[in-house]
Design an enzyme around this catalytic site. Sequence first.
Site, PDB file in Angstrom:
ATOM      1  N   ASP A 178       0.865  -1.183   0.000  1.00 41.44           N
ATOM      2  CA  ASP A 178       0.000   0.000   0.000  1.00 41.44           C
ATOM      3  C   ASP A 178       0.906   1.239   0.000  1.00 41.44           C
ATOM      4  O   ASP A 178       1.794   1.364   0.854  1.00 41.44           O
ATOM      5  CB  ASP A 178      -0.874  -0.040   1.256  1.00 41.44           C
ATOM      6  CG  ASP A 178      -1.696   1.222   1.407  1.00 41.44           C
ATOM      7  OD1 ASP A 178      -2.840   1.227   0.932  1.00 41.44           O
ATOM      8  OD2 ASP A 178      -1.183   2.200   1.985  1.00 41.44           O
ATOM      9  N   GLY A 179       0.689   2.145  -0.952  1.00 40.96           N
ATOM     10  CA  GLY A 179       1.575   3.295  -1.111  1.00 40.96           C
ATOM     11  C   GLY A 179       1.650   4.172   0.126  1.00 40.96           C
ATOM     12  O   GLY A 179       2.726   4.638   0.510  1.00 40.96           O
ATOM     13  N   ASP A 219       0.594   8.277  -8.810  1.00 41.30           N
ATOM     14  CA  ASP A 219      -0.507   8.115  -9.769  1.00 41.30           C
ATOM     15  C   ASP A 219      -1.245   6.837  -9.395  1.00 41.30           C
ATOM     16  O   ASP A 219      -1.145   5.821 -10.072  1.00 41.30           O
ATOM     17  CB  ASP A 219       0.050   8.034 -11.198  1.00 41.30           C
ATOM     18  CG  ASP A 219      -1.058   7.953 -12.238  1.00 41.30           C
ATOM     19  OD1 ASP A 219      -2.190   8.399 -11.951  1.00 41.30           O
ATOM     20  OD2 ASP A 219      -0.795   7.442 -13.349  1.00 41.30           O
TER      21      ASP A 219
END
Length: 254
Positions: A117-118, A135
Site C-alpha cells: 500500500d503506497g 498516480d
Amino acid sequence: MSHPRHDIDVSEEAGVRYLHFGSDWVQGAMRIARPWNLELAYTREMMAGLLLRQETPWPRHALLIGLGAGSLTKYIYRHLPQTRITVVEINPEVELVARFHFKLPQDPARLTIHIDDGAAFMAASQEQYDLILVDGFDPDARAGGLDTAPFYQHCRERLTADGLLSINLLGRNRGFAASAERLRQAFDGRALVFPSCDSGNAIAFAASGNPVAVGLDELRSRAETLKRETGLNLLPTVTRLQMAGSLAGGRLSL
C-alpha cells in the site's frame, strides 16, 4: 495484508494497447510501435520536473507510487540511465500484466518493485528520493490513502534538497480543490497545480528544499532539448502554463 483483486483488462485499438481496471476508464496506455514513449498526455506532464531541476544527474532515485501500465517507469528506465527506480504497487497482478503486456523491464539492479500500500510504504520508508511520482487510483477513481495530509507530509519528509513531488490529482474529481489545498498545506504553500490537460487529469508539483525558479525562455529551451533527446514533448505544457498565468513575472517559481 490483503491486496485488492479488482478486474484487470487489456484492450487494443489503432496500434495502442490500454490497461483498464474493470471499467472503460483507461489506467495506462502504450503505443505498440513505441513502447518507451509516454502515450497519455498526463503522464508526459508528470515528467515536467525535468524542466524544473537541472542538477545532473537528476533524479538519482525516483519513487513511483502506482505502476499501472508502467509508462513512467519505462520512460525513466530508458531515458534517464543514471536513475534508480523504486515502484510501489498495491496489486500484484498489475505487475504481471505490465511485464506481460506492456514490456516492463526486468532489471533488479536499477528497478525494484514493492507490492504494498503506497501510503503505508511512505509512512515506513526511511529512503530519500529526488523525484516522487504519485498516480494511484482504485477502479472508482478514488485515491484513498494517497490523498491525505499525513501522506503528503510523509512525501515531503522523504524528498532530498532538490526533490520534487509530482502527483496526478484527476481534475474532474469533485474533491479536487480539497486535494490541492491539502497538498499546499503539507508543503507550506510550495505547490503548483498545472493547468489541466485535455484528459481531465491535473498534475501538481510540490517542493520543500531548494527553490525552483525557471524563466519562460529557459523552460522552452529545456523542453526543446528534452524533445530532441528523448521524444518527450513538454512544449504544450509550457504554453499552457504561460496562458494560465502560472508564470508570475515570466518565471515558474516553487
